[in-house]
Design an enzyme around this catalytic site. Structure first.
Site, PDB file in Angstrom:
ATOM      1  N   TYR A 151       0.841  -1.208   0.000  1.00  0.00           N
ATOM      2  CA  TYR A 151       0.000   0.000   0.000  1.00  0.00           C
ATOM      3  C   TYR A 151       0.880   1.265   0.000  1.00  0.00           C
ATOM      4  O   TYR A 151       0.616   2.216  -0.741  1.00  0.00           O
ATOM      5  CB  TYR A 151      -0.897  -0.052   1.238  1.00  0.00           C
ATOM      6  CG  TYR A 151      -1.941   1.024   1.353  1.00  0.00           C
ATOM      7  CD1 TYR A 151      -3.067   1.039   0.527  1.00  0.00           C
ATOM      8  CD2 TYR A 151      -1.837   2.004   2.343  1.00  0.00           C
ATOM      9  CE1 TYR A 151      -4.048   2.012   0.675  1.00  0.00           C
ATOM     10  CE2 TYR A 151      -2.819   2.968   2.498  1.00  0.00           C
ATOM     11  CZ  TYR A 151      -3.921   2.976   1.661  1.00  0.00           C
ATOM     12  OH  TYR A 151      -4.892   3.935   1.821  1.00  0.00           O
ATOM     13  N   LYS A 155       0.807   4.032  -2.897  1.00  0.00           N
ATOM     14  CA  LYS A 155       0.402   5.415  -2.618  1.00  0.00           C
ATOM     15  C   LYS A 155       1.547   6.406  -2.884  1.00  0.00           C
ATOM     16  O   LYS A 155       1.294   7.561  -3.242  1.00  0.00           O
ATOM     17  CB  LYS A 155      -0.111   5.528  -1.176  1.00  0.00           C
ATOM     18  CG  LYS A 155      -1.429   4.782  -0.937  1.00  0.00           C
ATOM     19  CD  LYS A 155      -2.525   5.227  -1.880  1.00  0.00           C
ATOM     20  CE  LYS A 155      -3.908   4.723  -1.479  1.00  0.00           C
ATOM     21  NZ  LYS A 155      -4.938   5.066  -2.468  1.00  0.00           N
TER      22      LYS A 155
HETATM   23  P1  NAP Z   1     -13.495   1.916   1.360  1.00  0.00           P
HETATM   24  O1  NAP Z   1     -14.492   2.307   2.377  1.00  0.00           O
HETATM   25  O2  NAP Z   1     -12.903   0.549   1.424  1.00  0.00           O
HETATM   26  O3  NAP Z   1     -14.141   2.160  -0.100  1.00  0.00           O
HETATM   27  C1  NAP Z   1     -13.410   1.840  -1.239  1.00  0.00           C
HETATM   28  C2  NAP Z   1     -14.353   1.765  -2.416  1.00  0.00           C
HETATM   29  O4  NAP Z   1     -13.564   1.361  -3.563  1.00  0.00           O
HETATM   30  C3  NAP Z   1     -15.455   0.719  -2.255  1.00  0.00           C
HETATM   31  O5  NAP Z   1     -16.677   1.216  -2.759  1.00  0.00           O
HETATM   32  C4  NAP Z   1     -14.940  -0.444  -3.073  1.00  0.00           C
HETATM   33  O6  NAP Z   1     -15.946  -1.267  -3.631  1.00  0.00           O
HETATM   34  C5  NAP Z   1     -14.239   0.279  -4.203  1.00  0.00           C
HETATM   35  N1  NAP Z   1     -13.300  -0.587  -4.896  1.00  0.00           N
HETATM   36  C6  NAP Z   1     -12.404  -1.443  -4.349  1.00  0.00           C
HETATM   37  N2  NAP Z   1     -11.743  -2.094  -5.311  1.00  0.00           N
HETATM   38  C7  NAP Z   1     -12.223  -1.641  -6.496  1.00  0.00           C
HETATM   39  C8  NAP Z   1     -11.936  -1.954  -7.849  1.00  0.00           C
HETATM   40  N3  NAP Z   1     -11.006  -2.855  -8.180  1.00  0.00           N
HETATM   41  N4  NAP Z   1     -12.644  -1.317  -8.807  1.00  0.00           N
HETATM   42  C9  NAP Z   1     -13.595  -0.428  -8.505  1.00  0.00           C
HETATM   43  N5  NAP Z   1     -13.904  -0.081  -7.226  1.00  0.00           N
HETATM   44  C10 NAP Z   1     -13.221  -0.698  -6.239  1.00  0.00           C
HETATM   45  O7  NAP Z   1     -12.244   2.901   1.354  1.00  0.00           O
HETATM   46  P2  NAP Z   1     -12.124   4.438   1.846  1.00  0.00           P
HETATM   47  O8  NAP Z   1     -11.655   4.429   3.242  1.00  0.00           O
HETATM   48  O9  NAP Z   1     -13.312   5.214   1.469  1.00  0.00           O
HETATM   49  O10 NAP Z   1     -10.864   4.889   0.948  1.00  0.00           O
HETATM   50  C11 NAP Z   1     -10.981   5.627  -0.259  1.00  0.00           C
HETATM   51  C12 NAP Z   1      -9.591   6.005  -0.746  1.00  0.00           C
HETATM   52  O11 NAP Z   1      -8.934   6.782   0.253  1.00  0.00           O
HETATM   53  C13 NAP Z   1      -8.678   4.795  -1.014  1.00  0.00           C
HETATM   54  O12 NAP Z   1      -7.852   5.062  -2.112  1.00  0.00           O
HETATM   55  C14 NAP Z   1      -7.851   4.723   0.246  1.00  0.00           C
HETATM   56  O13 NAP Z   1      -6.623   4.072   0.025  1.00  0.00           O
HETATM   57  C15 NAP Z   1      -7.692   6.189   0.566  1.00  0.00           C
HETATM   58  N6  NAP Z   1      -7.371   6.452   1.978  1.00  0.00           N
HETATM   59  C16 NAP Z   1      -8.255   6.112   2.969  1.00  0.00           C
HETATM   60  C17 NAP Z   1      -7.913   6.381   4.295  1.00  0.00           C
HETATM   61  C18 NAP Z   1      -8.831   6.043   5.454  1.00  0.00           C
HETATM   62  O14 NAP Z   1      -8.429   6.253   6.612  1.00  0.00           O
HETATM   63  N7  NAP Z   1     -10.046   5.570   5.229  1.00  0.00           N
HETATM   64  C19 NAP Z   1      -6.680   6.973   4.599  1.00  0.00           C
HETATM   65  C20 NAP Z   1      -5.814   7.295   3.555  1.00  0.00           C
HETATM   66  C21 NAP Z   1      -6.183   7.034   2.254  1.00  0.00           C
HETATM   67  P3  NAP Z   1     -16.510  -2.555  -2.824  1.00  0.00           P
HETATM   68  O15 NAP Z   1     -17.347  -1.983  -1.735  1.00  0.00           O
HETATM   69  O16 NAP Z   1     -17.328  -3.283  -3.853  1.00  0.00           O
HETATM   70  O17 NAP Z   1     -15.324  -3.303  -2.346  1.00  0.00           O
END
Ligand code: NAP
Length: 250
Positions: A151, A155
């Protein structure tokens, strides 16, 4: 006046859903690419509540053909995109010696390869129409995080790719920027707590103590930063990385 079209990958829930709603509020029609159309049902309703058109497209953003088809479908159904938000992401956490090649490849493909694929598919439309905005989600993990070699590498790669997109897109009026969140309350961070055997509440309390502003992030905090970069008026702001993390200690 027609509304500019924004594409949000992983728009079905979490940060992506908040970004989709915010871009609709800002005046965009919004297409969401997620693994299933059904996953985007609530996000579509939230977009439409702002008087915008919503489109859910089922696509695995790490699949070259699926991405090409999805961008074509958005362009034909709504209009070619002005904004692309690369938000879809996954985790497969393990220390390096326990990490399988599948763990490595899956995370690199969904978090990094997808940004290349979607950008490559959208840039010709943006260039033809006089410009565009690409905003990609990185993470504070880009600086190195225990158990997240895959990851962290993905990133960090998003940052290098974005700085290159900014250089190449400049002459076409296309900006490319990164938003790098800290800890945000979503299904992704709930799963982190489950894996480490902690309750989500105790993980949140720990993260609050490690953050100078004394709270953890909400998806809307990230949507605020994305909205700034996606704005048509942000045409001189490109190649930047904005950490949205509440000032982590240490
Ligand atoms: P999340 O709740 O896991 O949501 C991710 C979304 O992406 C889900 O709707 C998932 O679909 C979809 N997805 C996963 N694999 C995919 C694929 N191959 N093709 C199309 N869609 C796909 O994640 P989040 O926390 O909202 O994170 C969003 C972004 O922010 C990510 O890039 C993450 O790395 C980044 N981020 C998050 C955090 C945090 O603390 N949450 C911190 C830093 C960065 P499904 O539901 O069908 O799996």
């Amino acid at each position: 006046m027609t509304r500019p079209v924004a594409i949000v990958t992983g728009g079905g829930r979490g940060i992506g859903a908040a970004i989709a709603a915010r871009l609709a509020e800002d005046g965009h029609d919004v297409a969401m690419l997620d693994l299933s159309e059904e996953a985007c049902r609530e996000s579509c309703a939230a977009v439409e509540a702002h008087g915008a058109r919503a489109l859910a497209v089922a696509a695995d953003v790490s699949d070259e053909d699926a991405v090409e088809r999805a961008i074509h479908q958005v362009s034909e159904t709504l209009a070619p995109p002005f904004v692309l938000i690369n938000n879809a992401g996954i985790l497969r956490d393990r220390t390096v010696t326990k990490m399988t090649l599948e763990d490595w490849t899956a995370v690199i493909d969904v978090n990094l390869k997808s940004v290349f694929l979607t950008s490559r598919a959208c840039i010709p439309h943006m260039a033809k129409n006089g410009g565009g905005r690409i905003v990609s989600l990185s993470s504070t993990a880009a600086l190195g995080t225990f158990g997240e070699a895959n990851y962290s590498a993905a990133k960090a790669g998003v940052i290098g790719l974005t700085k290159t997109l900014a250089l190449e897109g400049g002459r076409h009026g296309i900006t490319a920027n990164v938003v790098a969140p800290g800890f945000v309350v979503t299904e992704m961070t709930r799963a982190v707590a489950d894996r480490s055997g902690m309750t989500f509440e105790s993980l949140v309390e720990q993260m609050k103590r490690e953050t100078c502003v004394g709270r953890v992030g909400k998806p809307e905090d990230i949507a605020q930063a994305v909205s700034f970069f996606a704005d048509r008026r942000s045409s001189f702001i490109t190649g930047q990385v904005l950490f949205v993390a509440g000032a982590p200690r240490g």
